[in-house]
Design an enzyme around this catalytic site. Structure first.
Site, PDB file in Angstrom:
ATOM      1  N   ALA A   1       0.843  -1.195   0.000  1.00 40.18           N
ATOM      2  CA  ALA A   1       0.000   0.000   0.000  1.00 40.18           C
ATOM      3  C   ALA A   1       0.880   1.247   0.000  1.00 40.18           C
ATOM      4  O   ALA A   1       2.098   1.173   0.185  1.00 40.18           O
ATOM      5  CB  ALA A   1      -0.912  -0.010   1.229  1.00 40.18           C
ATOM      6  N   MET A   2       0.264   2.396  -0.191  1.00 39.93           N
ATOM      7  CA  MET A   2       0.992   3.659  -0.118  1.00 39.93           C
ATOM      8  C   MET A   2       1.694   3.742   1.234  1.00 39.93           C
ATOM      9  O   MET A   2       1.131   3.392   2.260  1.00 39.93           O
ATOM     10  CB  MET A   2       0.033   4.844  -0.267  1.00 39.93           C
ATOM     11  CG  MET A   2      -0.591   4.977  -1.638  1.00 39.93           C
ATOM     12  SD  MET A   2       0.562   5.429  -2.939  1.00 39.93           S
ATOM     13  CE  MET A   2       0.976   7.103  -2.493  1.00 39.93           C
TER      14      MET A   2
ATOM     15  N   LYS B   1       7.998   0.855  -0.608  1.00 42.88           N
ATOM     16  CA  LYS B   1       8.303   0.146  -1.845  1.00 42.88           C
ATOM     17  C   LYS B   1       9.512   0.749  -2.552  1.00 42.88           C
ATOM     18  O   LYS B   1      10.432   0.028  -2.942  1.00 42.88           O
ATOM     19  CB  LYS B   1       7.083   0.163  -2.777  1.00 42.88           C
ATOM     20  CG  LYS B   1       5.877  -0.562  -2.249  1.00 42.88           C
ATOM     21  CD  LYS B   1       4.674  -0.417  -3.155  1.00 42.88           C
ATOM     22  CE  LYS B   1       4.232   1.002  -3.401  1.00 42.88           C
ATOM     23  NZ  LYS B   1       3.870   1.771  -2.194  1.00 42.88           N
TER      24      LYS B   1
ATOM     25  N   ASP C   1      10.418   0.480 -10.499  1.00 40.92           N
ATOM     26  CA  ASP C   1       9.554   1.031  -9.453  1.00 40.92           C
ATOM     27  C   ASP C   1       8.283   1.566 -10.108  1.00 40.92           C
ATOM     28  O   ASP C   1       8.277   1.877 -11.294  1.00 40.92           O
ATOM     29  CB  ASP C   1      10.274   2.140  -8.691  1.00 40.92           C
ATOM     30  CG  ASP C   1       9.579   2.488  -7.380  1.00 40.92           C
ATOM     31  OD1 ASP C   1       9.034   1.575  -6.725  1.00 40.92           O
ATOM     32  OD2 ASP C   1       9.579   3.674  -7.004  1.00 40.92           O
ATOM     33  N   GLU C   2       7.221   1.659  -9.326  1.00 44.27           N
ATOM     34  CA  GLU C   2       5.906   2.117  -9.807  1.00 44.27           C
ATOM     35  C   GLU C   2       5.423   1.252 -10.967  1.00 44.27           C
ATOM     36  O   GLU C   2       4.820   1.727 -11.929  1.00 44.27           O
ATOM     37  CB  GLU C   2       5.951   3.598 -10.204  1.00 44.27           C
ATOM     38  CG  GLU C   2       6.398   4.536  -9.097  1.00 44.27           C
ATOM     39  CD  GLU C   2       5.466   4.621  -7.903  1.00 44.27           C
ATOM     40  OE1 GLU C   2       4.329   4.110  -7.974  1.00 44.27           O
ATOM     41  OE2 GLU C   2       5.863   5.213  -6.889  1.00 44.27           O
ATOM     42  N   CYS C   3       5.672  -0.037 -10.857  1.00 44.51           N
ATOM     43  CA  CYS C   3       5.360  -0.978 -11.944  1.00 44.51           C
ATOM     44  C   CYS C   3       3.871  -1.086 -12.234  1.00 44.51           C
ATOM     45  O   CYS C   3       3.491  -1.568 -13.302  1.00 44.51           O
ATOM     46  CB  CYS C   3       5.935  -2.354 -11.621  1.00 44.51           C
ATOM     47  SG  CYS C   3       5.234  -3.104 -10.133  1.00 44.51           S
ATOM     48  N   GLN C   4       3.021  -0.626 -11.320  1.00 43.45           N
ATOM     49  CA  GLN C   4       1.576  -0.673 -11.596  1.00 43.45           C
ATOM     50  C   GLN C   4       1.221   0.148 -12.825  1.00 43.45           C
ATOM     51  O   GLN C   4       0.209  -0.094 -13.462  1.00 43.45           O
ATOM     52  CB  GLN C   4       0.771  -0.188 -10.383  1.00 43.45           C
ATOM     53  CG  GLN C   4       0.846   1.295 -10.091  1.00 43.45           C
ATOM     54  CD  GLN C   4       2.002   1.698  -9.198  1.00 43.45           C
ATOM     55  OE1 GLN C   4       2.852   0.876  -8.866  1.00 43.45           O
ATOM     56  NE2 GLN C   4       2.050   2.964  -8.802  1.00 43.45           N
TER      57      GLN C   4
ATOM     58  N   CYS D   1      -2.171   0.619   9.008  1.00 47.74           N
ATOM     59  CA  CYS D   1      -3.138   1.710   9.060  1.00 47.74           C
ATOM     60  C   CYS D   1      -2.915   2.460  10.382  1.00 47.74           C
ATOM     61  O   CYS D   1      -2.274   1.937  11.296  1.00 47.74           O
ATOM     62  CB  CYS D   1      -4.540   1.097   9.006  1.00 47.74           C
ATOM     63  SG  CYS D   1      -5.903   2.278   9.113  1.00 47.74           S
TER      64      CYS D   1
ATOM     65  N   CYS E   1      -4.903   2.710  12.671  1.00 44.10           N
ATOM     66  CA  CYS E   1      -5.523   1.925  13.742  1.00 44.10           C
ATOM     67  C   CYS E   1      -4.640   0.751  14.179  1.00 44.10           C
ATOM     68  O   CYS E   1      -4.909   0.106  15.187  1.00 44.10           O
ATOM     69  CB  CYS E   1      -6.902   1.417  13.327  1.00 44.10           C
ATOM     70  SG  CYS E   1      -6.843   0.050  12.141  1.00 44.10           S
TER      71      CYS E   1
END
Length: 194
Positions: free
Chosen positions: A10-11, A15, A82-85, A140, A142
């Site tokens: 996740a952000m 990564k 990186d940023e492979c999405q 998160c 939480c």
């Protein structure tokens, strides 16, 4: 035998820091690294990879219509993306072929899904083709595992529609658990109905 690796998170899960540390480890062993990123990622400058903890390096930028195989330098020992999405499906296919035909390991780092929990095309194809899939975990607020890349508007409200890609960092996105994200969506709907 070389492999295609997909390391997702996740952000805010580090990564890019992981990609840059991996680059350092290979280079420390005398290996030639080809560091790449899709052109769509221009958050830190067109040819810069920068992590939130301050690590950075120059990267070759790959346009969405470019063939990765045509840009491949000679004598490369490893490819790190990186940023492979943001890669296209055909670019991921090319990386798979490079691994198989040239025996060059490829390590891809990126997001699994967008702000509405839908897979990015590059990530989807990596899930289909990668030899190794690893989650880079984060939490998160939480304390639960973050799996959603929540996007916020300029009023601080969680977004529930819009373009799949809006480039941004902590100013726009936050890694959250599904429960907290869903609760914010319900609160937005309740507020809008008043």
């Amino acid at each position: 035998m070389a492999k295609l690796y997909f390391k997702f998170g996740a952000m805010g899960s580090s990564k890019t820091a992981n990609a840059l540390m991996t680059k350092f480890n290979y280079e420390e062993k005398g290996k030639k690294v080809w560091l790449i990123k899709p052109a769509l990622d221009n958050r830190d400058g067109q040819d810069i990879l920068r992590s939130r903890i301050g690590l950075q390096a120059k990267a070759d930028v790959i346009g969405s219509k470019e063939k990765i195989s045509e840009r491949l330098p000679e004598n490369v020992d490893v490819i790190i993306c990186d940023e492979c999405q943001f890669l296209t499906e055909s670019q991921v296919d090319e990386l798979r072929i490079i691994v198989s035909e040239k025996n060059i390991p490829v390590l891809c780092f990126g997001l699994r899904a967008d702000f509405m929990t839908k897979l990015f095309p590059g990530s989807k194809r990596l899930f289909e083709l990668a030899d190794s899939i690893t989650e880079i975990k984060s939490i998160c607020k939480c304390g639960s595992k973050a799996i959603v890349n929540a996007r916020f508007d300029n009023m601080g409200h969680v977004c529930t529609d819009g373009q799949q890609v809006v480039i941004g960092g902590n100013d726009v996105y936050e890694g959250m658990c599904y429960s907290c994200w869903h609760k914010m969506i319900v609160e937005n709907k309740t507020r809008d109905e008043m």
